[in-house]
Design a protein around this motif. Structure first.
Motif, mmCIF file in Angstrom:
data_model
loop_
_atom_site.group_PDB
_atom_site.id
_atom_site.type_symbol
_atom_site.label_atom_id
_atom_site.label_comp_id
_atom_site.label_asym_id
_atom_site.label_seq_id
_atom_site.Cartn_x
_atom_site.Cartn_y
_atom_site.Cartn_z
ATOM 1 N N ASN A 180 0.758 -1.583 0.243
ATOM 2 C CA ASN A 180 -0.108 0.110 -0.114
ATOM 3 C C ASN A 180 1.090 1.521 0.041
ATOM 4 N N LEU A 193 1.230 -10.195 5.765
ATOM 5 C CA LEU A 193 0.268 -8.898 6.354
ATOM 6 C C LEU A 193 -0.175 -9.225 7.039
ATOM 7 N N ARG A 194 -0.516 -10.362 7.700
ATOM 8 C CA ARG A 194 -1.792 -10.263 8.977
ATOM 9 C C ARG A 194 -0.809 -10.435 10.567
ATOM 10 N N LEU A 200 -1.990 -5.794 9.414
ATOM 11 C CA LEU A 200 -2.640 -5.531 8.540
ATOM 12 C C LEU A 200 -3.912 -6.778 8.187
ATOM 13 N N THR A 201 -4.832 -7.124 8.654
ATOM 14 C CA THR A 201 -5.376 -8.380 8.890
ATOM 15 C C THR A 201 -7.138 -8.101 7.652
ATOM 16 N N THR A 208 -6.643 -8.407 4.878
ATOM 17 C CA THR A 208 -6.202 -10.103 4.209
ATOM 18 C C THR A 208 -6.955 -10.655 5.067
ATOM 19 N N THR A 253 -3.394 -4.076 -0.797
ATOM 20 C CA THR A 253 -4.545 -4.681 0.299
ATOM 21 C C THR A 253 -5.591 -3.920 0.238
ATOM 22 N N GLU A 286 -6.967 -2.249 2.815
ATOM 23 C CA GLU A 286 -6.701 -1.312 3.141
ATOM 24 C C GLU A 286 -5.904 -0.521 2.643
ATOM 25 N N GLY A 287 -5.724 -0.486 1.293
ATOM 26 C CA GLY A 287 -4.965 0.135 0.691
ATOM 27 C C GLY A 287 -5.591 0.504 -0.460
#
Lengths: 203, 290
Positions: free
Chosen positions: A57, A75-76, A81-82, A84, A122, A124-125
Motif C-alpha cells: 500500500n 501481511l496479517r 494488516l488483518t 486480508t 491490500t 486497507e490500501g
C-alpha cells in the motif's frame, strides 16, 4: 499457522521482539540451528530468518521472517494488516486475494520472500483518505455480504476483474469472479455490486 | 518443531541450473499454486526451495520453426491472452485452470514438474505432439511429451534437471479441449480431453487427462479418425454419428481410469466417450467453417 509475535509500532522494537521469540522457538532444537544454514552466497538465503522488504500500500516494510512464511501470514501477523483473510490456506476460497503489481493473486500461495520488489495492494490500501474505493461503495450499496469474511477478497478480486475488462455482463462477472467463494452465498448482490462499480467506472 | 528450509533465488537460468545441480533435493517453485498447498499443510518439508520466479529466460515465449517455444513460467493468463491463435487447444485448457488469481501465477512448467495425471495442460500438449525441453548443467535435451510422464507425479525429469520450456507445434487445424468437474472453477478434473486436427497432414491428435496413472493418448482413436474423416468434403454434415460414436468409444477404451473421490472409473470412461464425440464434432464444424 505461525507463532510470529504481534506487530510493534517501531521496526527497532519489532526486531528485538523477534530475537526473543526466535530464542524461545529454538528451545526445542539444538542451539546452533539458527546459524548453521547462514550463507554468504547472494543467491542463497538460509533457512533461518531472512530480511525481506515488502512494499505494501505504498509503504516499504523491512521484516525478518523465515523463508517459509506466506505473504498472507506476513501481511496479517507481521504487518498487522488483518483485512486480508485466511480462509482455506490452499488457494481455493479467494479470501486472501491481494494485488501484486496490479494483478490479483492469492497471498496464501506465495511466499513473502518471493514478492520482494512487487507493489502489494491490500484492502486497507484501497481508500483514499476517508473516501472509500468505488468498489467498496458499491458493495455497501448492494449489501453484497452477510458475514463479511470473504468480502476483502471479493473486493480485491472485483477491483482487478473490472480493471481487466472482465465485468461486461453478469455471466462474464460470474466467470471472472469464480476464484472467490462466499459461504453465505451473497453472489447475487456481489455480482450486482461489481456490475454497478464497473458501470460507474465507465461513466 | 522448527524446521529449516533454504530458499534459493537464482537470477538467471545458468545460476538456477547450478543451484539445482548442487541441491538436487531442492523443490522448484514458480507460481507456487501447487507447491504452496503442500507446504502450508505440511505434506512436504523440502530442504530447499528453488525460486524460478526471477529467471527471465523462463518467462517468455517465441515462435521458432513452426513451433512455439513456451517458457516454463509464462503464466496461463498470458497463454490465454497471447497464444489463442497459434495454440488454441492449450489456450482453451489454460482458460479452465483454477481461477483468475491462479492463472496469473501458474504456468505449464509447474504442471509438467508436478506430473499429475490431472494437469490441465497435458491433454493439449499430448494432442499436439509437443516436446518438453529440460536442462541441467550437463546440457539441454527435449523429451517427447508421450515419454515424459512415467507414473502418477513421476516424470522423466532427472534430479538435477529443470523444465525450461515446452515446444508446441503451431496449430494446423481446429483444436478443442473439454473437462468434467463439479463446477467451472477451482476443480481438479474428473476427466479431460484434448483434440487437435491437422487438416494439412490429415492427422488427428488426442490427449486424455485424469483417467489413468499418466496423461494418455488414444492412438487407436487417432488412427481411426484420420482414416475415416471425410477430409475432401469438410462440411458439418459429413461427420456421421457412427464415426463420432466410434471415435468416442475408442477414446474411452484407451483410458485406464480408477475409482476415486472425484468419480468412478465407469463414469470417467462414459464421460470421456461423450467429451471425445462432442469435441470431434466441434472441431469438424470448424474445419467446415473455413
Amino acid at each position: 499457522m505461525t507463532d510470529e509475535p504481534a506487530p510493534e509500532s517501531s521496526a527497532h522494537t519489532r526486531r528485538t521482539v523477534l530475537k526473543s521469540t526466535a530464542a524461545a522457538a529454538a528451545g526445542t532444537v539444538v542451539a546452533s540451528h539458527h546459524t548453521s544454514v547462514a550463507s554468504a552466497e547472494t543467491a542463497h538465503t538460509g533457512g533461518a530468518r531472512t530480511r525481506v522488504t515488502l512494499s505494501v500500500n505504498g509503504e516499504r516494510h523491512r521484516i525478518a521472517i523465515e523463508p517459509r512464511v506466506t505473504l498472507l501470514d506476513a501481511l496479517r501477523d507481521r504487518l498487522g494488516l488483518t483485512g486480508t483473510k485466511k480462509g482455506c490456506d490452499r488457494g481455493e476460497c479467494g479470501a486472501c486475494t491481494v494485488l501484486a503489481d496490479g494483478e490479483r493473486i492469492k497471498s496464501c500461495l506465495t511466499l513473502a520472500v518471493m514478492r520482494q520488489g512487487a507493489e502489494i495492494t491490500t484492502v486497507e490500501g484501497l481508500t483514499r483518505g476517508d473516501d472509500l474505493h468505488p468498489v467498496q461503495e458499491a458493495f455497501i450499496r448492494h449489501d453484497a455480504f452477510q458475514c463479511g469474511a470473504c468480502t476483502p477478497g471479493q473486493i480485491m478480486s472485483a477491483v482487478a476483474c473490472i480493471d481487466e475488462g472482465h465485468a461486461g455482463s453478469e455471466a462474464e462477472i460470474r466467470e471472472w469472479m469464480s476464484g472467490n467463494l462466499c459461504r453465505c452465498a451473497a453472489y447475487q448482490n456481489i455480482v450486482a455490486a461489481v456490475a454497478d462499480a464497473a458501470e460507474e467506472g465507465r461513466r | 518443531m522448527v524446521v529449516s528450509m533454504d530458499f534459493l533465488r537464482p537470477a538467471s537460468l545458468a545460476e538456477a541450473l547450478e543451484l539445482k545441480a548442487a541441491n538436487p533435493d531442492a523443490v522448484p517453485i514458480a507460481g507456487g499454486t501447487d507447491v504452496m498447498v503442500e507446504l502450508n499443510f505440511d505434506k512436504r518439508r523440502p530442504a530447499a526451495l528453488l525460486d524460478l520466479g526471477r529467471v527471465p529466460e523462463l518467462a517468455t515465449w517465441r515462435a521458432e520453426n513452426g513451433r512455439v517455444r513456451l517458457g516454463a513460467t509464462v503464466p496461463y493468463t498470458r497463454i490465454v491472452d497471447e497464444l489463442g491463435d497459434v495454440l488454441p487447444g492449450l489456450a482453451m485448457a489454460a482458460r479452465t485452470v483454477g481461477s483468475p488469481q491462479i492463472r496469473n501465477r501458474a504456468g505449464v512448467g509447474g504442471n509438467l514438474g508436478s506430473a499429475s495425471p490431472a494437469g490441465d495442460a497435458h491433454p493439449p500438449l499430448l494432442a499436439t505432439g509437443a516436446d518438453v525441453e529440460v536442462a541441467s548443467t550437463r546440457g539441454t535435451r527435449t523429451v517427447p511429451i508421450g515419454e515424459f510422464f512415467l507414473g502418477p507425479k513421476r516424470s522423466a525429469l532427472a534430479a538435477d534437471e529443470l523444465v525450461t520450456a515446452v515446444l508446441v507445434p503451431v496449430a494446423a487445424g481446429p483444436q478443442q479441449f473439454a473437462k468434467v468437474g463439479t463446477r467451472n472453477a477451482m476443480v481438479i478434473a474428473v476427466c479431460s480431453f484434448g483434440l487437435a486436427l491437422d487438416t494439412t497432414r490429415r492427422t488427428v491428435g488426442t490427449g486424455i487427462g485424469s483417467a489413468g496413472p499418466v496423461p494418455l493418448r488414444a492412438a487407436a482413436a487417432e488412427d481411426f479418425a484420420a482414416e475415416v474423416l471425410p477430409w475432401d468434403e469438410p462440411a458439418a454434415n459429413t461427420l456421421t454419428d457412427d464415426t463420432a460414436k466410434e471415435f468416442g468409444e475408442l477414446v474411452a477404451a484407451a483410458a485406464r481410469p480408477i475409482d476415486d473421490v472425484r468419480g468412478s472409473a465407469a463414469y470417467r470412461r462414459h464421460a470421456l466417450a461423450v467429451l471425445a464425440r462432442r469435441t470431434l464434432r466441434w472441431a469438424w464444424q470448424d474445419v467446415s467453417g473455413r
